[in-house]
Motif scaffolding. Structure first.
Motif, short mmCIF file in Angstrom:
data_model
loop_
_atom_site.label_atom_id
_atom_site.label_comp_id
_atom_site.label_asym_id
_atom_site.label_seq_id
_atom_site.Cartn_x
_atom_site.Cartn_y
_atom_site.Cartn_z
N MET A 1 0.86 -0.97 -0.75
CA MET A 1 0.32 0.24 0.16
C MET A 1 1.00 1.12 -0.21
O MET A 1 1.86 1.36 0.74
N SER A 2 0.88 2.00 -0.51
CA SER A 2 1.31 3.43 -0.29
C SER A 2 0.88 4.57 0.53
O SER A 2 -0.17 4.36 0.72
N VAL A 3 2.09 5.12 0.18
CA VAL A 3 1.20 6.12 2.12
C VAL A 3 1.14 7.26 1.53
O VAL A 3 1.51 7.49 1.00
N TRP A 4 0.43 8.06 1.84
CA TRP A 4 -0.24 9.16 1.90
C TRP A 4 -0.36 9.97 2.91
O TRP A 4 -0.88 9.51 3.80
N VAL A 5 0.94 11.48 2.96
CA VAL A 5 0.28 11.92 4.17
C VAL A 5 0.18 13.53 3.68
O VAL A 5 0.31 13.26 2.39
N VAL A 6 -0.57 14.33 4.50
CA VAL A 6 -0.93 15.56 4.58
C VAL A 6 -0.37 16.15 5.86
O VAL A 6 -0.30 15.65 7.01
N THR A 7 1.21 17.41 5.65
CA THR A 7 1.48 17.92 6.51
C THR A 7 0.82 19.29 7.26
O THR A 7 0.29 20.08 5.88
N ILE A 8 0.75 19.43 8.61
CA ILE A 8 0.54 20.71 8.46
C ILE A 8 1.55 21.69 9.59
O ILE A 8 1.73 20.52 10.15
N ASP A 9 1.63 22.27 9.34
CA ASP A 9 3.33 22.93 9.79
C ASP A 9 2.61 24.93 10.25
O ASP A 9 1.77 25.38 9.76
N GLY A 10 3.37 25.30 11.35
CA GLY A 10 3.18 26.07 11.92
C GLY A 10 3.81 26.86 13.02
O GLY A 10 4.30 25.47 13.34
N PRO A 11 4.27 28.04 13.11
CA PRO A 11 4.11 28.30 15.30
C PRO A 11 3.22 27.81 15.85
O PRO A 11 2.32 27.11 15.26
N ALA A 12 3.95 27.59 17.53
CA ALA A 12 2.64 27.53 18.30
C ALA A 12 1.49 28.16 18.02
O ALA A 12 1.65 29.51 17.48
N GLY A 13 0.29 27.43 18.62
CA GLY A 13 -0.71 28.63 18.96
C GLY A 13 -2.03 29.31 17.77
O GLY A 13 -2.37 29.42 17.71
N VAL A 14 -1.27 28.37 16.38
CA VAL A 14 -1.75 28.75 15.36
C VAL A 14 -2.60 27.31 14.69
O VAL A 14 -4.16 28.32 14.12
N GLY A 15 -3.55 26.71 16.04
CA GLY A 15 -4.56 25.57 15.24
C GLY A 15 -4.18 24.09 14.71
O GLY A 15 -5.01 23.51 14.52
N LYS A 16 -2.68 24.20 14.75
CA LYS A 16 -2.10 22.92 13.98
C LYS A 16 -3.46 21.76 14.61
O LYS A 16 -3.71 20.56 13.98
N SER A 17 -2.70 21.65 15.85
CA SER A 17 -2.86 20.06 16.41
C SER A 17 -5.01 19.97 15.92
O SER A 17 -5.07 18.66 15.65
N THR A 18 -5.69 21.52 16.47
CA THR A 18 -7.25 21.19 16.09
C THR A 18 -7.01 20.91 14.64
O THR A 18 -7.66 19.94 14.57
N VAL A 19 -6.78 21.22 14.39
CA VAL A 19 -7.36 21.54 12.10
C VAL A 19 -6.57 20.23 11.67
O VAL A 19 -7.06 19.24 10.74
N ALA A 20 -5.58 19.58 12.20
CA ALA A 20 -4.98 18.48 12.56
C ALA A 20 -5.88 17.03 12.51
O ALA A 20 -6.00 16.23 11.63
N ARG A 21 -6.14 17.44 13.77
CA ARG A 21 -7.38 16.03 14.51
C ARG A 21 -8.75 15.52 13.14
O ARG A 21 -8.80 15.09 13.10
N ARG A 22 -9.16 17.41 13.31
CA ARG A 22 -10.28 17.29 12.69
C ARG A 22 -9.86 17.02 10.69
O ARG A 22 -11.50 16.22 10.66
N LEU A 23 -9.59 16.89 10.23
CA LEU A 23 -8.97 16.86 9.27
C LEU A 23 -8.66 15.25 8.97
O LEU A 23 -9.34 14.49 8.20
N ALA A 24 -8.08 14.60 10.28
CA ALA A 24 -7.49 13.92 10.42
C ALA A 24 -9.19 12.42 10.28
O ALA A 24 -9.21 11.30 9.51
N ASP A 25 -9.90 13.44 11.25
CA ASP A 25 -11.15 12.73 11.57
C ASP A 25 -12.46 12.69 10.59
O ASP A 25 -12.24 11.70 10.19
#
Ligand code: DC
Length: 225
Positions: free
Chosen positions: A1-25
């Motif tokens: 199976m090929s690996v598919w990755v979406v990356t979300i980078d940025g500084p602290a407090g920019v909302g990365k974790s929430t956005v990444a979690r919601r997108l993964a869901d």
């Protein structure tokens, strides 16, 4: 199976974790919080009385770690659920120095690539996921935002207990350490889609990122949703 990755980078407090979690869901993919690994190493070192300036000892600590990263974001050290403890003020203050060590980053990045190879479909968030960890990611997002707005979000997330000036000062110091270190500093990948979140709510950021990612990932991707 090929690996598919979406990356979300940025500084602290920019909302990365929430956005990444919601997108993964939303996609039905695994979520990889790359900062959690640096936090875990820092916690293990502090618990064991290892100096965070001693790179060889930190690397030894990583090799001995019985770490488990669940795809829902929970983190275990042996049998202990340390999801909250890795976010303590002591760990938050010490982690940039641990994350600046090249040897530490080498071992952590190896583990993150292994996680992705096993999971197959991953939304990864951090500082260097698009530039270093997954340079061939299918979609790269870089979130940015005015430091004061990010500090206000952080302050609200933490229950508004600390003064804004203190939160802003801490955040700017972390930005400085993360973006000026010699190895894998915080940076926007050349091929990343950049979004300024200053005037957006977290829901608006999530929506914008979701549309962007959805427009670039084949709907029929096997294993996706
Ligand atoms: O995103 P966070 O606050 O949990 O990150 C914790 C620390 O780890 C922070 O100092 C930045 C660093 N980090 C890093 O160097 N590389 C990453 N890919 C993720 C986080």
């Amino acid at each position: 199976m090929s690996v598919w990755v979406v990356t979300i980078d940025g500084p602290a407090g920019v909302g990365k974790s929430t956005v990444a979690r919601r997108l993964a869901d939303d996609l039905g993919w695994s979520y990889l919080d790359t900062g959690a690994a640096y936090r875990l190493v820092t916690l293990a070192a502090l618990d064991a009385g290892v100096s965070i300036e001693d790179e060889a000892a930190l690397m030894e600590t990583i090799r001995d770690l019985e770490a488990r990263f669940e795809t829902d974001g929970r983190v275990f050290l042996g049998a202990e659920n340390v999801t909250s403890r890795i976010r303590s003020p002591e760990v938050t203050a010490a982690v940039p120095r641990v994350a600046a060590r090249p040897g530490v980053r080498r071992l952590v990045v190896q583990n993150q690539r292994r996680f992705a190879a096993r999971a197959g479909r991953v939304v990864a968030e951090g500082r260097d996921t698009g530039t270093v960890v997954f340079p061939d990611a299918a979609v790269k997002v870089y979130l940015d935002g005015d430091p004061e707005v990010r500090a206000r979000r952080r302050q609200a997330q933490d229950g508004g207990l600390a003064a804004l000036g203190t939160v802003l000062g801490d955040l700017q110091e972390r930005d400085r350490l993360d973006s000026t270190r010699a190895v894998s500093p915080l940076a926007c990948a050349e091929d990343a889609w950049r979004l300024d979140t200053t005037d957006l709510t977290l829901d608006e950021v999530t929506q914008a990122v979701r549309s962007h990612v959805r427009s670039r990932i084949p709907i029929t991707l096997p294993g996706g949703s």
